[in-house]
Design a protein around this motif. Structure first.
Motif, mmCIF file in Angstrom:
data_model
loop_
_atom_site.group_PDB
_atom_site.id
_atom_site.type_symbol
_atom_site.label_atom_id
_atom_site.label_comp_id
_atom_site.label_asym_id
_atom_site.label_seq_id
_atom_site.Cartn_x
_atom_site.Cartn_y
_atom_site.Cartn_z
ATOM 1 N N UNK A 1 0.833 -1.202 0.000
ATOM 2 C CA UNK A 1 0.000 0.000 0.000
ATOM 3 C C UNK A 1 0.872 1.259 0.000
ATOM 4 N N UNK A 2 0.440 2.246 -0.728
ATOM 5 C CA UNK A 2 1.179 3.506 -0.756
ATOM 6 C C UNK A 2 1.027 4.235 0.567
ATOM 7 N N UNK A 3 2.038 5.012 0.906
ATOM 8 C CA UNK A 3 1.976 5.784 2.144
ATOM 9 C C UNK A 3 1.372 7.165 1.942
ATOM 10 N N UNK A 4 0.900 7.462 0.720
ATOM 11 C CA UNK A 4 0.371 8.804 0.454
ATOM 12 C C UNK A 4 -0.782 9.154 1.389
ATOM 13 N N UNK A 5 -1.609 8.167 1.722
ATOM 14 C CA UNK A 5 -2.712 8.401 2.649
ATOM 15 C C UNK A 5 -2.750 7.362 3.755
ATOM 16 N N UNK A 6 -2.308 6.144 3.471
ATOM 17 C CA UNK A 6 -2.478 5.041 4.413
ATOM 18 C C UNK A 6 -1.775 5.254 5.742
ATOM 19 N N UNK A 7 -0.741 6.084 5.768
ATOM 20 C CA UNK A 7 -0.041 6.296 7.032
ATOM 21 C C UNK A 7 -0.804 7.235 7.967
ATOM 22 N N UNK A 8 -1.919 7.791 7.496
ATOM 23 C CA UNK A 8 -2.685 8.730 8.319
ATOM 24 C C UNK A 8 -3.686 8.031 9.239
ATOM 25 N N UNK A 9 -4.117 6.821 8.885
ATOM 26 C CA UNK A 9 -5.159 6.147 9.660
ATOM 27 C C UNK A 9 -5.045 4.640 9.441
ATOM 28 N N UNK A 10 -5.438 3.827 10.415
ATOM 29 C CA UNK A 10 -5.165 2.393 10.351
ATOM 30 C C UNK A 10 -6.032 1.581 9.403
ATOM 31 N N UNK A 11 -7.298 1.927 9.254
ATOM 32 C CA UNK A 11 -8.190 1.137 8.409
ATOM 33 C C UNK A 11 -8.302 1.762 7.012
ATOM 34 N N UNK A 12 -8.364 0.948 5.960
ATOM 35 C CA UNK A 12 -8.460 1.496 4.596
ATOM 36 C C UNK A 12 -9.879 1.944 4.251
ATOM 37 N N UNK A 13 -10.469 2.726 5.144
ATOM 38 C CA UNK A 13 -11.881 3.104 5.041
ATOM 39 C C UNK A 13 -12.010 4.621 5.112
ATOM 40 N N UNK A 14 -12.625 5.191 4.093
ATOM 41 C CA UNK A 14 -12.832 6.633 4.005
ATOM 42 C C UNK A 14 -14.334 6.900 3.972
ATOM 43 N N UNK A 29 -15.805 13.180 12.643
ATOM 44 C CA UNK A 29 -15.005 12.905 13.831
ATOM 45 C C UNK A 29 -15.176 11.458 14.292
ATOM 46 N N UNK A 30 -16.393 10.942 14.238
ATOM 47 C CA UNK A 30 -16.644 9.569 14.686
ATOM 48 C C UNK A 30 -15.889 8.561 13.821
ATOM 49 N N UNK A 31 -15.884 8.804 12.508
ATOM 50 C CA UNK A 31 -15.170 7.896 11.599
ATOM 51 C C UNK A 31 -13.672 7.969 11.858
ATOM 52 N N UNK A 32 -13.148 9.170 11.993
ATOM 53 C CA UNK A 32 -11.714 9.313 12.240
ATOM 54 C C UNK A 32 -11.312 8.697 13.578
ATOM 55 N N UNK A 33 -12.132 8.903 14.602
ATOM 56 C CA UNK A 33 -11.835 8.330 15.914
ATOM 57 C C UNK A 33 -11.783 6.810 15.870
ATOM 58 N N UNK A 34 -12.564 6.205 14.967
ATOM 59 C CA UNK A 34 -12.612 4.748 14.862
ATOM 60 C C UNK A 34 -11.496 4.187 13.991
ATOM 61 N N UNK A 35 -10.675 5.054 13.416
ATOM 62 C CA UNK A 35 -9.552 4.574 12.626
ATOM 63 C C UNK A 35 -9.731 4.653 11.130
ATOM 64 N N UNK A 36 -10.829 5.275 10.677
ATOM 65 C CA UNK A 36 -10.990 5.557 9.252
ATOM 66 C C UNK A 36 -10.612 7.004 8.984
ATOM 67 N N UNK A 37 -10.973 7.504 7.816
ATOM 68 C CA UNK A 37 -10.751 8.913 7.494
ATOM 69 C C UNK A 37 -12.099 9.582 7.312
ATOM 70 N N UNK A 38 -12.463 10.440 8.260
ATOM 71 C CA UNK A 38 -13.697 11.200 8.142
ATOM 72 C C UNK A 38 -13.503 12.398 7.240
ATOM 73 N N UNK A 39 -14.587 12.819 6.586
ATOM 74 C CA UNK A 39 -14.511 13.936 5.639
ATOM 75 C C UNK A 39 -15.630 14.935 5.892
ATOM 76 N N UNK A 40 -15.281 16.212 5.823
ATOM 77 C CA UNK A 40 -16.261 17.291 5.758
ATOM 78 C C UNK A 40 -16.516 17.636 4.299
ATOM 79 N N UNK A 41 -17.747 18.007 3.985
ATOM 80 C CA UNK A 41 -18.101 18.449 2.639
ATOM 81 C C UNK A 41 -18.258 19.963 2.662
#
Length: 357
Positions: A1-14, A29-41
């Motif tokens: 896996x590339x480190x471009x994004x994967x090094x920011x959070x443990x699960x491959x879930x956005x 915040x809930x998604x990020x706290x759980x180890x994914x990447x949460x997004x604001x629109x």
């Protein structure tokens, strides 16, 4: 896996950035706290509105999150076609007792002002939809430590993102709910979208960038499938739309699994750009006549959609949904991340056992 994004959070879930209210600070915040990447629109928000939501997320989590921007749109709409559609919507305005919005409400979505904030007060990830930013914009964000992602729907768009020096591409299959993130809105290509697995494979062979795959993903086994096809991460929208932290109206959440809604379609009825939603009365009656006019149609129908939502009338709302909507699970966002991660691990283990057999 590339480190471009994967090094920011443990699960491959956005968690997909869903403009219009669903992707609120609590969900991200809930998604990020759980180890994914949460997004604001940030789409449809003012620059200050975006900034206030960023501050809210930072108050809820110290983990990485992203912000999505809409690219400014060129003037392509035919004013006469917009005027015809306005007259067609007059009955809706009467029914919902609200005037239609001003079609000339702006095409740039406050892009420059939002970029200025994100350069001055950086966030970990910024993604772009409806176009590709310039190399200068990408480099300016990278200089302040921000990773950049460009939404693409074709190999050519992915190549443009690579040329612009983006850190990754979000490859969107035709199965995705909400707007198709095409860089140019060409009515001649309506209905010509590519399925996610085929598109991920094509993009993987055409560019060197890390891939975030999105479109119809609702289960961990599907995440395993797109990772096997060449993606580095999976992005889910509809799956998180029904979470209690989501800012989507309750009736929108309930519609995902309501037997009344049996299918989705791509339509221009609500915004003037192709977007996938549950087929309801508004989509059936106006979809065939809606012009290619974004964001003019979006501005016109916004008061109608808000009035329908206030009334709990799902037949007049834009019920954005991916093709996997029937698989929606109304779990807290953090729990859903954990369930998806467990399903992904199980799918990988099963594949390993089959491979060893």
């Amino acid at each position: 896996m590339s480190s471009a994004l994967n090094d920011l959070f443990p699960h491959p879930i956005v968690q997909a950035p869903m403009a219009g209210g669903a992707s609120c600070p609590e969900l991200a915040a809930a998604v990020s706290e759980a180890g994914g990447l949460g997004f604001l629109a940030a789409g449809y928000k003012t620059a200050d509105g975006m900034y206030q939501e960023i501050k809210q997320v930072r108050g809820l989590t110290g983990r990485p999150f992203g912000v999505n921007l809409f690219m400014p749109q060129p003037e392509v709409a035919d004013p006469a076609a917009v005027d015809v559609y306005r007259h067609q919507l007059a009955g809706e305005a009467t029914w919902y007792r609200t005037p239609l919005g001003d079609p000339d409400g702006g095409r740039d979505d406050g892009y420059d002002a939002k970029l200025a904030i994100l350069r001055d007060d950086p966030v970990p990830v910024v993604s772009f939809t409806f176009g590709c930013p310039t190399r200068e914009v990408v480099h300016a964000l990278q200089r302040v430590g921000t990773r950049t992602v460009v939404t693409v729907t074709t190999v050519e768009e992915a190549q443009a993102a690579q040329e612009a020096a983006a850190d990754a591409v979000c490859v969107q299959g035709v199965e995705a709910g909400g707007h198709q993130g095409t860089h140019r809105d060409n009515p001649e290509t309506d209905g010509a979208g590519i399925g996610l697995l085929a598109l991920v494979t094509q993009v993987r062979e055409a560019v060197r960038l890390p891939i975030v795959a999105t479109g119809g993903i609702m289960r961990g086994a599907q995440i395993a499938a797109v990772l096997t096809a060449g993606a580095d991460l999976a992005q889910l929208g509809t799956a998180f739309l029904v979470a209690p932290e989501s800012g989507a109206p309750t009736v929108h959440k309930e519609a995902m699994t309501d037997p009344l809604f049996t299918r989705t379609e791509l339509t221009r009825a609500f915004s003037g750009r192709p977007a996938r939603g549950l087929v309801n009365r508004f989509l059936r009656e106006h979809g065939p006549y809606a012009p290619a006019a974004y964001p003019q149609v979006h501005h016109m129908t916004a008061p109608l959609r808000k009035a329908a939502a206030r009334a709990g009338d799902t037949q007049g709302m834009a019920l954005w949904a991916g093709q996997g909507h029937r698989l929606a699970r109304a779990l807290p966002a953090g729990q859903l991340v954990e369930v998806l991660a467990a399903e992904l691990d199980a799918a990988r283990a099963a594949a390993g056992q089959r491979g060893a057999a």
